[in-house]
Enzyme design. Structure first.
Site, mmCIF file in Angstrom:
data_model
loop_
_atom_site.group_PDB
_atom_site.id
_atom_site.type_symbol
_atom_site.label_atom_id
_atom_site.label_comp_id
_atom_site.label_asym_id
_atom_site.label_seq_id
_atom_site.Cartn_x
_atom_site.Cartn_y
_atom_site.Cartn_z
ATOM 1 N N ASP A 176 -7.668 5.543 3.852
ATOM 2 C CA ASP A 176 -6.437 4.512 3.874
ATOM 3 C C ASP A 176 -5.651 4.327 5.052
ATOM 4 O OD1 ASP A 176 -4.957 2.481 3.013
ATOM 5 O OD2 ASP A 176 -4.265 3.182 1.069
ATOM 6 N N GLU A 220 -8.376 -0.431 5.734
ATOM 7 C CA GLU A 220 -7.226 -0.838 6.827
ATOM 8 C C GLU A 220 -6.725 -2.288 6.441
ATOM 9 O OE1 GLU A 220 -9.423 -3.037 8.160
ATOM 10 O OE2 GLU A 220 -9.093 -2.730 10.060
ATOM 11 N N GLY A 249 -8.425 -5.151 6.288
ATOM 12 C CA GLY A 249 -9.128 -6.155 7.022
ATOM 13 C C GLY A 249 -8.641 -6.453 8.383
ATOM 14 N N ASP A 264 -3.425 -5.691 -0.803
ATOM 15 C CA ASP A 264 -3.851 -5.018 -2.305
ATOM 16 C C ASP A 264 -3.666 -6.510 -3.107
ATOM 17 O OD1 ASP A 264 -3.379 -2.913 -1.014
ATOM 18 O OD2 ASP A 264 -2.001 -2.005 -2.493
HETATM 19 C C1 GLA Z 1 -2.686 1.383 -0.193
HETATM 20 C C2 GLA Z 1 -4.015 0.743 -0.519
HETATM 21 C C3 GLA Z 1 -4.232 0.629 -2.216
HETATM 22 C C4 GLA Z 1 -3.988 2.200 -2.671
HETATM 23 C C5 GLA Z 1 -2.557 2.480 -2.283
HETATM 24 C C6 GLA Z 1 -2.381 4.085 -2.404
HETATM 25 O O1 GLA Z 1 -1.845 0.186 -0.825
HETATM 26 O O2 GLA Z 1 -4.327 -0.586 -0.115
HETATM 27 O O3 GLA Z 1 -5.309 0.488 -2.721
HETATM 28 O O4 GLA Z 1 -4.820 2.946 -2.466
HETATM 29 O O5 GLA Z 1 -2.386 2.384 -1.034
HETATM 30 O O6 GLA Z 1 -1.084 4.421 -2.233
#
Ligand code: GLA
Length: 740
Positions: free
Chosen positions: A490, A532, A534, A555
């Site tokens: 991530d 990342e 998209g 998210d």
């Molecule tokens: C980002 C990701 C989520 C999750 C959180 C964890 O927001 O997009 O899917 O993994 O981090 O902190």
């Protein structure tokens, strides 16, 4: 003359109805004195003030600090005589900024917020917060048929101040005020397609309160069922079951409780879960995808997903050298040293029959995974509060509920597992919530499940935990030593870490490629999931940096707006999907009990929206990662996630994305080509009304259909030139079309 004036002033500040004495004005004074609380204080010199707008708008511009309101009112004994229950009264203010202490004839009856002299100092009671101060009607301070004074000591800590809002009043509590009805917290229970529900009433009155509970079930805008039940609520908790809300289509249920004394109403309207997936059969049925991929010369583990009563016996013909089968658990493991496609025949038998399926094992092919991964991830349920115990409890439920038999297998820990410091040798460690990662990995593998983990290419993860920056090699080795099968990587702090930020796509690829190389030489078959959000059209280059799947969006959240914005914009990203390339990931599923922390709730999506969610993700060939507590799964969610014909659309071995066509009235048609030459199609109703219509098959592009199947219901539709659809708002009809 004086007497006359006083009467007038009483009339100005109160309106008496059969139910309440309403306050409209008060007298007002800035400053502070304990004497101002009393009934007898002479406030004749104070200026009148309205109770509906802030004092700033009534000549006290920019005044912050203490001020008092005094409301004079007559309390007629007729109010008491007419009250149905004469026990408790309520003084109500729609809003007071910021903190207040309220006195009735000198006796304190309630306070909200903290005053400057309180421990910890001033704290606002909260903007727009209603005050409901309850008092006993036999309070000695009350003066029946005489002048009463409500004195409100207000402290304004800044900005606007004073009593505001439409109506302030004193009244007797009505029967319905003593009752609360909770029709939301209990799950709908489902047994053989009959839905029932428990409604909890709290009666806070000292005696029974009677009423009538009417339950109506409406389907397709018409009444299907009505049930009327007389109930007598005892003091305390009362649980009432409402049965027979059976529905095989989208329906809403309306619970109305009407109490008998005043005919007042409590009401709750809810969507009823409707069951579409037919019941599982006793006979064996193999549900695994017909291809499974693994790197060359690394530990291999594949669990045959099969429904049917246990014990079950598995057999395989043509198993490649290096692999062995656990014939009871159906787990194939070992190591294959020679690249190639191995076609195996799996047989599953139990005492009622057998099933067979051909599966291709793709060893050493370009994309590690042949079909989108299916499993669980901790983020949408537990957020950063994930722990070893929580992962295990969901893993146990994955097995015991039977979900694993439908192909769900990954158990992925998201953010929140990392310790705050690395070990002396620089290796990453888990925090105290995860006592032993290797043991956890072994536990999952012994149950035929897979083990996933999370990190960031930056120094910190999104949750502020340690990331892998400059420790990629060491971290990949640690993961491999724990038996990890999946890494979600991530971006998080990597973006911010560089003073200038990431300026070019090439700069963004660097950290992903770096970790890919480490995973490649880690000695394990680790699915690489890029996250990342998209940016820079990741679907165009995700595969190039070794990704098997890549997040295409920000998210997701458990509401229709989020689902719609994310899901229905995936046509382009998903058009890159393919088994030999990789899969776009529109984020994890938002069904079941979710919450991103310790407090879980049932998803806010309606049942129809959940059918849409799963159907669309399957048409997209998206990874299916459950984001709910599997140990607390309601029957609807299980039913939603165990439809093998639906899941087979996602697990189709070609793994293509669908094509979208916009139709009139907010209808979208998404069509996906399947490996066997047939098509899967979702007819989605994005509008707010039920769609009842008949479509010519030619209108939908299926003029040549030999057979057309309703996939959720697993039933063929009558073969005509047109189909009748009945699609609820935000719902879907999922079809499989075989051409002539
Ligand atoms: C980002 C990701 C989520 C999750 C959180 C964890 O927001 O997009 O899917 O993994 O981090 O902190």
């Amino acid at each position: 003359m004086i007497k006359y004036l006083i009467i007038i002033s009483f009339l100005c500040c109160q309106l008496v109805s059969a139910q309440k004495v309403q306050f409209t004005t008060a007298v007002f004074q800035t400053g502070d004195s304990a004497l101002w609380a009393t009934q007898s204080f002479n406030d004749k010199e104070w200026k009148p003030i309205g109770l509906q707008t802030y004092w700033e708008e009534q000549g006290h511009d920019k005044y912050d600090g203490f001020a008092w309101y005094r409301i004079h009112f007559n309390l007629p004994s007729s109010l008491k005589e007419k009250a149905a229950l004469q026990d408790l009264m309520e003084v109500f203010f729609p809003g007071i900024e910021d903190a207040d202490i309220t006195y009735l004839n000198g006796a304190e009856i309630g306070r909200t917020g903290l005053m400057p002299e309180d421990k910890g100092g001033f704290r606002s009671g909260g903007k727009y917060r209603e005050r409901h101060y309850i008092l006993r009607a036999d309070l000695p301070a009350l003066r029946w048929d005489k002048d009463n004074v409500l004195a409100i000591r207000v402290y304004d800590g800044g900005g606007t101040g004073g009593i505001v809002g439409a109506q302030s009043f004193i009244r007797f509590l009505e029967p319905v005020d003593y009752i609360s009805m909770d029709a939301q917290s209990s799950d709908f229970k489902i047994k053989d397609k009959t839905v029932s529900k428990e409604i909890t009433f709290q009666n806070r009155y000292s005696k029974n309160l009677d009423g009538v509970l009417t339950t109506t079930l409406n389907c397709n805008d018409s009444l299907v069922k009505k049930q009327v039940k007389s109930v007598s609520l005892m003091p305390g908790k009362n649980v009432i079951s409402v049965l027979g809300l059976a529905s095989e289509e989208a329906a809403t249920v309306n619970f109305v409780f009407k109490e008998t004394i005043k005919d007042s109403i409590l009401q709750s309207i809810q969507d009823v879960p409707y069951i579409l997936t037919p019941k599982e059969k006793k006979e064996p049925k193999i549900n695994s995808a017909s291809a499974f991929g693994c790197k060359l010369g690394v530990p291999f583990q594949f669990t045959i997903a099969a429904t049917g009563t246990r014990p079950m016996q598995f057999e395989i013909t043509d198993l490649p050298k290096g692999l062995k089968l656990d014939a009871v658990k159906g787990i194939i493991s070992g190591k294959v040293e020679k690249e190639g496609t191995y076609r195996i025949k799996i047989t599953a038998k139990n005492n009622t029959g057998k099933d067979q399926k051909i599966v291709d094992l793709l060893i050493g092919t370009k994309n590690t995974i042949a079909t989108p991964p299916m499993g669980w991830n901790s983020w949408n349920c537990w957020g950063l509060s994930v722990s070893d115990e929580k992962v295990k409890s969901s893993a146990d439920a994955m097995i015991s509920s039977g979900l694993a038999n439908h192909g769900w297998s990954y158990m992925n820990i998201d953010d929140g597992w990392e310790s705050s410091e690395r070990a002396d040798n620089g290796s990453i460690r888990a925090n105290e919530k995860f006592p032993d990662m290797k043991l956890l990995g072994d536990y999952l593998h012994s149950h035929g499940l897979k083990f996933g983990i999370y990190s960031s290419p930056g120094p910190k993860t999104c949750g502020g935990y340690l990331g892998s920056y400059q420790n990629e090699e060491s971290d990949a080795k640690s993961y491999a030593s724990w038996g990890v099968d999946y890494l979600k990587y991530d971006l998080c702090s990597y973006r911010r870490y560089f003073p200038k930020g990431i300026l070019t796509l090439e700069e963004l690829k660097v950290p992903y490629l770096k970790m890919y190389r480490e995973l490649e030489s880690s000695g394990r078959n680790i699915v690489y999931s890029l996250c990342e959000y998209g940016v820079w059209d990741v679907w165009k280059w995700g595969s190039e940096v070794g990704g098997n799947i890549w997040r295409t969006t920000g998210d997701i959240s458990d509401n229709w707006t989020s689902l719609k914005e994310i899901g229905f914009t995936q046509e382009i990203p998903a058009s890159y999907n393919g088994s030999d390339y990789g899969f776009g990931d529109p984020d994890m599923l938002i069904v079941g009990y979710v919450g991103w922390g310790d407090n879980l709730r049932l998803t806010r999506l309606t049942p129809s929206e959940q059918y849409t969610h799963i159907s669309l993700w399957c048409l997209l060939s998206a990874p299916l990662m459950l984001g709910c507590d599997l140990a607390r799964m309601d029957p609807f969610t299980y039913n939603l996630l165990s439809n093998d014909e639906v899941l087979a659309i996602d697990q189709d071995v070609v793994g293509k994305g669908p094509k979208k066509t916009d139709l009139p009235n907010d209808i979208q048609l998404w069509v996906k080509d399947l490996a066997d030459g047939s098509k899967a199609a979702g007819l989605f109703n994005l509008g707010d009304k039920l769609l009842k219509k008949s479509f010519k098959l030619s209108e939908l592009g299926f003029a040549n259909a030999k057979s057309i199947r309703d996939v959720w219901r697993q039933k063929n539709l009558p073969s005509r030139d047109e189909i009748e659809v009945n699609i609820p708002s935000h719902g879907v009809m999922l079809l499989k079309i075989v051409s002539k």
